[in-house]
Design a protein around this motif. Structure first.
Motif, PDB file in Angstrom:
ATOM      1  N   PRO A 136      31.117  62.459  26.784  1.00 30.87           N
ATOM      2  CA  PRO A 136      30.156  63.428  26.245  1.00 30.87           C
ATOM      3  C   PRO A 136      28.798  63.298  26.928  1.00 30.87           C
ATOM      4  O   PRO A 136      28.273  62.198  27.073  1.00 30.87           O
ATOM      5  N   GLU A 137      28.268  64.429  27.379  1.00 30.52           N
ATOM      6  CA  GLU A 137      26.968  64.437  28.036  1.00 30.52           C
ATOM      7  C   GLU A 137      25.854  64.830  27.068  1.00 30.52           C
ATOM      8  O   GLU A 137      24.728  64.408  27.216  1.00 30.52           O
ATOM      9  N   ARG A 138      26.199  65.673  26.107  1.00 35.50           N
ATOM     10  CA  ARG A 138      25.240  66.093  25.091  1.00 35.50           C
ATOM     11  C   ARG A 138      25.962  66.178  23.761  1.00 35.50           C
ATOM     12  O   ARG A 138      27.142  66.527  23.695  1.00 35.50           O
ATOM     13  N   ALA A 139      25.239  65.883  22.694  1.00 38.93           N
ATOM     14  CA  ALA A 139      25.779  66.005  21.338  1.00 38.93           C
ATOM     15  C   ALA A 139      24.666  66.500  20.424  1.00 38.93           C
ATOM     16  O   ALA A 139      23.513  66.094  20.575  1.00 38.93           O
ATOM     17  N   VAL A 140      25.020  67.413  19.520  1.00 34.29           N
ATOM     18  CA  VAL A 140      24.057  67.923  18.548  1.00 34.29           C
ATOM     19  C   VAL A 140      24.714  67.974  17.180  1.00 34.29           C
ATOM     20  O   VAL A 140      25.937  68.002  17.064  1.00 34.29           O
ATOM     21  N   THR A 141      23.869  67.985  16.146  1.00 32.34           N
ATOM     22  CA  THR A 141      24.361  68.181  14.790  1.00 32.34           C
ATOM     23  C   THR A 141      23.991  69.590  14.357  1.00 32.34           C
ATOM     24  O   THR A 141      22.984  70.148  14.796  1.00 32.34           O
ATOM     25  N   LEU A 142      24.826  70.163  13.499  1.00 29.56           N
ATOM     26  CA  LEU A 142      24.591  71.508  12.984  1.00 29.56           C
ATOM     27  C   LEU A 142      24.990  71.531  11.517  1.00 29.56           C
ATOM     28  O   LEU A 142      26.154  71.312  11.188  1.00 29.56           O
ATOM     29  N   THR A 143      24.026  71.744  10.654  1.00 31.38           N
ATOM     30  CA  THR A 143      24.279  71.878   9.225  1.00 31.38           C
ATOM     31  C   THR A 143      23.957  73.312   8.849  1.00 31.38           C
ATOM     32  O   THR A 143      22.870  73.804   9.151  1.00 31.38           O
ATOM     33  N   CYS A 144      24.905  73.991   8.189  1.00 29.15           N
ATOM     34  CA  CYS A 144      24.704  75.399   7.861  1.00 29.15           C
ATOM     35  C   CYS A 144      24.478  75.656   6.377  1.00 29.15           C
ATOM     36  O   CYS A 144      24.086  76.756   6.006  1.00 29.15           O
ATOM     37  N   ALA A 145      24.763  74.706   5.528  1.00 28.74           N
ATOM     38  CA  ALA A 145      24.553  74.920   4.093  1.00 28.74           C
ATOM     39  C   ALA A 145      23.854  73.701   3.529  1.00 28.74           C
ATOM     40  O   ALA A 145      24.234  72.581   3.860  1.00 28.74           O
ATOM     41  N   PRO A 146      22.831  73.848   2.758  1.00 27.65           N
ATOM     42  CA  PRO A 146      22.354  75.067   2.117  1.00 27.65           C
ATOM     43  C   PRO A 146      21.528  75.956   3.039  1.00 27.65           C
ATOM     44  O   PRO A 146      21.383  77.148   2.788  1.00 27.65           O
ATOM     45  N   LYS A 147      20.981  75.399   4.121  1.00 33.27           N
ATOM     46  CA  LYS A 147      20.247  76.212   5.083  1.00 33.27           C
ATOM     47  C   LYS A 147      20.503  75.640   6.469  1.00 33.27           C
ATOM     48  O   LYS A 147      20.835  74.465   6.614  1.00 33.27           O
ATOM     49  N   PRO A 148      20.375  76.455   7.514  1.00 32.14           N
ATOM     50  CA  PRO A 148      20.601  75.975   8.876  1.00 32.14           C
ATOM     51  C   PRO A 148      19.615  74.875   9.256  1.00 32.14           C
ATOM     52  O   PRO A 148      18.413  74.999   9.034  1.00 32.14           O
ATOM     53  N   SER A 149      20.161  73.787   9.798  1.00 32.10           N
ATOM     54  CA  SER A 149      19.325  72.674  10.252  1.00 32.10           C
ATOM     55  C   SER A 149      20.133  71.816  11.207  1.00 32.10           C
ATOM     56  O   SER A 149      21.263  72.137  11.535  1.00 32.10           O
ATOM     57  N   GLY A 150      19.551  70.722  11.626  1.00 33.64           N
ATOM     58  CA  GLY A 150      20.209  69.800  12.543  1.00 33.64           C
ATOM     59  C   GLY A 150      19.491  69.770  13.869  1.00 33.64           C
ATOM     60  O   GLY A 150      18.450  70.394  14.056  1.00 33.64           O
ATOM     61  N   SER A 151      20.066  69.056  14.829  1.00 37.91           N
ATOM     62  CA  SER A 151      19.435  68.930  16.137  1.00 37.91           C
ATOM     63  C   SER A 151      19.844  70.053  17.088  1.00 37.91           C
ATOM     64  O   SER A 151      19.374  70.101  18.221  1.00 37.91           O
TER      65      SER A 151
END
Length: 144
Positions: A58-73
């Motif tokens: 892996p060269e890049r990794a991000v987090t994505l949270t969509c509930a309760p609201k969009p957030s993450g890296s």
């Protein structure tokens, strides 16, 4: 060794992305009402060069949270969550854009997604022939 490092990174990021939004409920008093009425959606997305996730680092990794609201890296979390909602969380349904033309160069790029989407466990892997083709297959989900 590469595969072990990949899984350790993915597992750590998945645990952080899934457990962080749930930490508030662990602190609630027994018998109290739940603090949210939504199914959790927290994902870890990775990208790397190679034929498969087992052989690519892996060269890049991000987090994505969509509930309760969009957030993450993820750099475009709101757009990525909207895009995933439009296809019901089906990553294969993210179609290629018509306005992008790519070369036929073969330099494989692997994307992986691990986590939870609307309360359901998700594990996804896809290999694109090159970076341009990967970018053409979603407006923002894989653009990080």
């Amino acid at each position: 060794m590469r595969n072990t490092a990949r899984w350790a990174t993915t597992l750590g990021l998945t645990a952080a992305a899934v457990c962080a939004p749930l930490a508030g409920t662990a602190l609630a008093a027994p018998g109290s009402a739940p603090s949210a009425l939504y199914a959790p959606s927290a994902l870890v997305l990775t990208v790397g060069h190679g034929e498969s996730a087992a052989t690519a680092t892996p060269e890049r990794a991000v987090t994505l949270t969509c509930a309760p609201k969009p957030s993450g890296s993820h750099p475009a979390a709101a757009q990525a969550c909207a895009e995933l909602s439009d296809v019901g969380g089906e990553f294969d349904a993210l179609g290629a854009r018509d306005d992008v033309m790519c070369t036929r160069e073969y330099d494989p790029v692997v994307v992986t997604v691990d986590g939870v989407w609307q309360g359901q466990r998700v594990s996804y892997e896809r290999t694109f022939s090159n970076e341009c083709v990967k970018n053409a297959h979603s407006w923002s989900v894989f653009a990080f």
